[in-house]
Design an enzyme around this catalytic site. Sequence first.
Site, short mmCIF file in Angstrom:
data_model
loop_
_atom_site.label_atom_id
_atom_site.label_comp_id
_atom_site.label_asym_id
_atom_site.label_seq_id
_atom_site.Cartn_x
_atom_site.Cartn_y
_atom_site.Cartn_z
N LYS A 119 -32.48 13.04 -2.09
CA LYS A 119 -32.82 14.38 -2.56
C LYS A 119 -31.59 15.16 -2.99
O LYS A 119 -31.66 16.01 -3.88
CB LYS A 119 -33.57 15.16 -1.48
N LYS A 203 -41.74 4.16 -5.17
CA LYS A 203 -42.95 4.60 -4.48
C LYS A 203 -43.66 5.68 -5.28
O LYS A 203 -43.01 6.40 -6.05
CB LYS A 203 -42.62 5.06 -3.05
N LYS A 206 -44.62 12.70 -5.65
CA LYS A 206 -44.91 13.95 -6.34
C LYS A 206 -43.84 14.28 -7.37
O LYS A 206 -44.08 15.00 -8.32
CB LYS A 206 -44.85 15.14 -5.37
#
Length: 342
Positions: A119, A203, A206
Amino acid sequence: MTEVPHPRRVFSGIQPTGGLHLGNYLGAVKRFAELQAIDAEPIYCVVDLHAITAGWAGRTQMAEDTREIAAAYLACGIDPERSILFNQSQVPVHAQLGWIFSCVARLGWMNRMTQFKDKAGKNAEKASLGLYAYPALQAADILAYHATHVPVGEDQRQHLELSRDIAIKFNNDFDAPGFFPVPEPIIEGVATRIMSLRDGSKKMSKSDPSDMSRINLTDDADTIAKKIRKAKTDPEPLSETLDGLADRPEALNLVTIYAAFSGQTPAQVMVEHGGQPFSAFKPALADLAVAKMDGIADAMRRYQSDPAEIDRILSKGADRAAELAEPVLKQTYEIVGFIPRG
Ligand code: AMP
Ligand code: TRP
């Protein structure tokens, strides 16, 4: 202090950072709903404090995203009479215990967290301190309830390991053997890691810029069918057995999704569908997905059309959550030796 075993208690959380997808559903929320048949009063949280660690969506959006996750929980069968459903920021214990755990967790532990690295991206200097401390707050979410079992997807395994380390180190350093349980992840079933429909090595997420990479809980039947029809695959038909899919991640992912929806193992799905071309398997999967997701999008819309009702449910859940968490914080403060207000 004598060690007593902790009774089983389930806790899990989801960040309000945008709508949920099939990975969240099969890997998490569907299983949260199923646990209600096994566990008394599982605790399901919308972790809004976590949601601002990597940016702020705006005031209105923050509240909307929180209600959207609450609506998704409800639409997927979380029953506020059987579960505790609330948003994290309503129960200050999370942040208070999170601070203490920031003082327990070691920098070396945090530095190993792959989610932080993902992130934070290339410029980690610009990441927030909150993003770095995120797993300490996650440990607080769980341990504020003395929760013992945490259903999550595979991507949360490392965070759960850290929660375990924090519980052990607190108990040890503050001379309180057994005070916090050492929580167990529940990473079970076939769908703990659903992959992108466009790239079998990533994966489903969102944050993927391509909406075709995921099936959203709010997608209608036509959109679900279209996304499955267009899912990336190779030109070969399905192999006869599961072993034959070892190097075909996109094909394996579709078989996994089929298995999760049908309640079979992937090997059982292959007994029925092995050898089929995708022109036959994809429509079968689309029909199954549409049938199993039928009603979720509508139910979400129904809940979202009444935000006041969602807010009532969340407040009620927060009252109950606070009832459980406050005594744990009080005991924690006593263990540390903080003098309470007289
Ligand atoms: P998040 O949306 O990151 O807050 O994740 C909510 C829950 O969904 C967590 O338990 C995750 O482990 C799970 N999850 C997220 N993405 C996937 C995926 N692609 N497959 C299976 N589970 C997932
Ligand atoms: N980190 C989790 C995720 O990204 C969300 C989360 C926050 C959580 N606190 C938690 C999950 C406590 C389980 C238990 O999915």
